[in-house]
Design an enzyme around this catalytic site. Structure first.
Site: not given
Lengths: 549, 549
Positions: A21, A38, A41-42, A275, A278-279, A282
């Site tokens: 986007r 995607s 999980n829940c 730098p 990124y992460a 969980d």
């Protein structure tokens, strides 16, 4: 911009779609080890329970859809095996062919998630012993259940363990739940789990607390589990749900910093010690919103937010992650337990000063049919009344109150603010004085000093010296009271004051705290030393073993 | 301290019990004109509908209980007929005997409530024509229904009118609802009432909007109502629910100041223009929490809070009333419409600048069975994104979202804050991106300029010049679209950009706004002039007459 995202579920998928986007031009690779991106999980336990009968419903989206709509270069069954930070390149193994190849990146987002902790005792690799993380795991467990399994042992009574218990009971299995700790639902304060323990017992789930599984062996008819108590149980299947640990191997191998519990360290922009990396999700260590402590909380909501924020920062937006508040809920046989912010045990560990109150309201006006009971616990700063945490357990409407309190905590509100909350009221939905207002009244009474209250644990410590005064009716008293209590109904209290000693500490209680509050006001104004047991007899019961009730 | 409280329901009863908790010594008189104190006004329609079968449930407490527990001097069927402010004395008429006597006071709290507006057209005093305010009124209406009434005409489609409609349908009556205005539920913005209109039609309620009852006459078989349209309808009973006005006669006769709409004027301590007289509940004028405007909002929650705050101030505590936010909800055949803060029509009246967004989410994860639809509207300041108001309509979970937003408004939060909310998530209770987060994303996209959006009314004004671009699938497009729209599915948009003119304004829409958002991002980045229709086709439908859908 060439962006590589490692992981295609909550955090990874959110990062990828947000990235698109923000930039139509960027080259975006999403590398997922498993076959699915995607997925829900829940929802996995509910597919096993056939509450969600269609497996396809668990696929929130597919790689194909992401390619089509978001022009993502999605590579499933592909594992990033190493990161060369100097060259800004990752090595990817195609799990279908075994081939390994490299891809360079401008920015990298790590969202590998967390993996179930695999205990090491004998027999954990036997057929019929499972963990639950992926759709494949779900299929394997469901197949055993579909084939007519009669008994299941679930090791670990956390969120997933309980959800599995519900779903297996739903499928007709006899379920034993084994938990090393003395309580179920570790993130909660123990007394707040009591109603859930009662529900488990009502539904026939055998609960073994303070015990671990020590070994599993195959028998002619299935499996046999031996517990630390020495006891043994036959079973058709075993599911191990003793917790998760961050998937940090890739990060640590690349020399990225991790925290004491293994989570990948990030700053508020979710940037790792490199730098360009990124992460999210969980696998990371974040800060607790309320305490500021470093924490690791594997929750879907935060993972999604983090994915979005990581993508923002990749494209130069300075979005910040505010920290994880730990808002969570579990549903079980129509009951719910929910929490937000700090628990009492976290505060004890932090050695922070706090006060707490309990209430036991109905979820809507009592005169409208169908009102369900709940218990709420609110924790706040002693002087300012600033909200620190809340927990709720009961039927309908627990989620609503914890959500309202989650926002109030985010806003830095106090118990005084809760008194003034203006919430929806019609008799099907709430009360003119909503449970949230009630928490405010009771908490503010404590902060202002109008309504001195005592916690049950403290009563236990001083009970030998204090008068324990039950102000309910004789009938209620007769149906069960705290040992050692005397009974003067609140409506007679003004006429029977001379039965009480002004030099002795009085602990008043009623059923839920409301009559106790009036009794406390009466006694205070007549010069007695008095405190009210917060939440009354119902709070006392939360501290009693379920079997003895 | 001798305190006299006029009125014994919500505000009065709260003031009296609070007063006793603050002072055991005070002499507290509660004077109530009716036979009952503290009854459940909000439950009355449900007793008529036999959803609450036991009348006794509506008696929240009794005069006897208040005397016993709170030592209140409760005098029912007693009317305060005048106040002598100079002598600090009230004149009380005993309605059982007709005798009048005086009582002096140190402080007086007025909580007389509001009374239904009684229209003056011919026939309003006929037997079979009712208003609903008290338990007696309830008994009278219920008796007619119990005796087999077949048809009812309800004049006024506000909260009580709708609740009555539901309950009379529940009892098997054919119901006609007549409303002078062009919309039902006057406090809401009109488009948000569309789903409720649809529900009323599904349930067979006849709705006559933009019409008034002009006269009622008795016939051989019952009553006949003539409407402003000239139409006539036979009916068994008529209930008039065209609104309430503050009971201010006592106050005005005593020379206390009232506002333009008749509410008793009070300061933030709920003190009237006479410092020894306080007022609370439906009879007072307060300030709107969000706009600061003077307002009159008859709601149970605020009335209860005001009673408590008035009592605090009587006893020297400087508690302040923060103003009324207007949080309200109505339930109807399993649906709900709820609101908090300012509406769009209030903002138009105030000439405040604002922006709005719509979303149409499910109340919990779509993959878990039973997800119910809702529509949410959020209104905020254009530059800061500060929340001004919210409305919701749908099935389950509307109350939760409006409560969460009510707190966010109280806290002065913005759409950016909503993006970061951490709310309860398990698939039975919500979504990893809760509807509240979604409102934040959509609203923040508008504030930041990433996601330019247009409201449907504005599209209507410019539609002749703009390209209306439907980015849903051809099937969805075929099932119904906005007249004049062209169709390019979002997944094909990047390949069909040359079909669009860069010099022409494009209004994109999809079903709920999400694909439209992506399409907007794609087009923006390719240099097109584009805005997304907020909430998509579902928002468009909210603006269409129900019958035409």
């Amino acid at each position: 911009m060439k962006l590589i995202i490692v992981g295609g579920v909550a955090g990874g998928a959110s990062a990828a779609t947000r990235a698109r986007r923000l930039s139509e031009q960027a080259e975006i690779l999403m590398i997922e080890r498993g076959p699915d991106v995607s997925f829900a999980n829940c929802g996995l336990p509910y597919h096993i329970g056939e509450i969600i009968p269609e497996r396809s419903k668990l696929l929130v989206t597919t790689a194909e859809k992401l390619r089509e709509r978001f022009r993502l270069d999605v590579r499933t069954l592909s594992e990033v095996v190493s990161i060369d930070r100097a060259r800004k390149s990752v090595s990817i193994r195609d799990l279908k062919t075994g081939n390994t190849y490299n891809e360079t990146y401008d920015k990298l987002v790590l969202a590998p998630g967390a993996s179930p902790i695999q205990p090491s005792f004998a027999g954990v690799d036997l057929p019929g012993v499972f963990i639950l993380r992926t759709l494949d795991d779900t299929d394997r467990i469901k197949k055993v259940v579909d084939q007519g399994a009669k008994r299941a042992i679930i090791v670990g009574a956390g969120f997933i363990g309980l959800e599995l218990a519900e779903n297996l009971v739903h499928r007709g299995l006899a379920v034993t739940l084994v938990e090393l700790s003395k309580q179920i639902l570790g993130p909660f304060d123990a007394e707040m789990t009591t109603p859930i323990v009662a529900t488990l017992q009502e539904k026939g789930v055998e609960l073994l607390l303070g015990q671990s599984a020590e070994s599993i062996k195959a028998t002619n008819s299935g499996l046999q589990v031996r517990f630390s108590s020495g006891e043994e149980r036959d079973t058709s299947l075993v599911i191990l749900g003793i917790g998760v640990r961050p998937e940090n191997q890739l990060a640590t191998k690349a020399g990225l910093e991790t925290g004491s519990r293994g989570g990948i360290k990030v700053n508020e922009h979710l940037q790792t010690s490199d730098p360009d990396i990124y992460a999210a999700g969980d696998a990371i260590e974040t800060s607790d919103f309320t305490s500021g402590e470093r924490t690791q909380v594997p929750l879907a909501g935060p993972a999604n937010r983090q994915g979005r924020i990581a993508a923002d920062n990749v494209f130069g937006r300075q979005s910040k992650y505010r920290g994880t508040q730990g808002t969570a809920i579990v549903g079980l046989f129509g009951k719910a337990a929910a929490m937000t912010g700090l628990t009492e045990k976290a505060l004890l560990r932090l050695k922070w000063d706090y006060r707490k109150v309990y209430i036991h309201p109905a979820h809507h006006a009592g005169y409208y049919p169908g009102a369900e009971a709940m218990s709420l616990k609110l924790i706040f700063e002693p002087k300012t009344g600033k909200l620190l945490g809340a927990q709720g357990v009961g039927g309908e409407g627990v989620d609503k109150r914890i959500d309202v309190l989650a926002v109030a905590i985010q806003a830095g509100m106090t118990v005084i603010d809760l008194e003034e909350m203006e919430l929806c009221y019609a008799p099907q939905f709430g009360s003119a004085k909503d449970p949230v207002n009630m928490l405010g009244f009771v908490g503010a009474g404590l902060v202002r000093g109008d309504h001195p209250q005592i916690a049950w644990e403290t009563v236990g410590q001083t009970a030998s010296k204090a008068i324990l005064l039950d102000v309910r009716t004789p009938t209620e008293f007769g149906n069960g009271h705290i040992p050692g209590a005397i009974n003067i109904p609140v409506d007679n209290l003004r006429d029977r004051l001379d039965e009480l000693n002004k030099n002795q500490q009085i602990v008043v209680y009623c059923q839920v705290g409301q009559r106790g509050y009036l009794a406390t006001r009466i006694l205070l104004q007549h010069g007695y030393q008095v405190v009210n047991l917060s939440g009354g007899y119902k709070t006392y019961l939360l501290y009693q073993p379920v079997a003895s009730r």
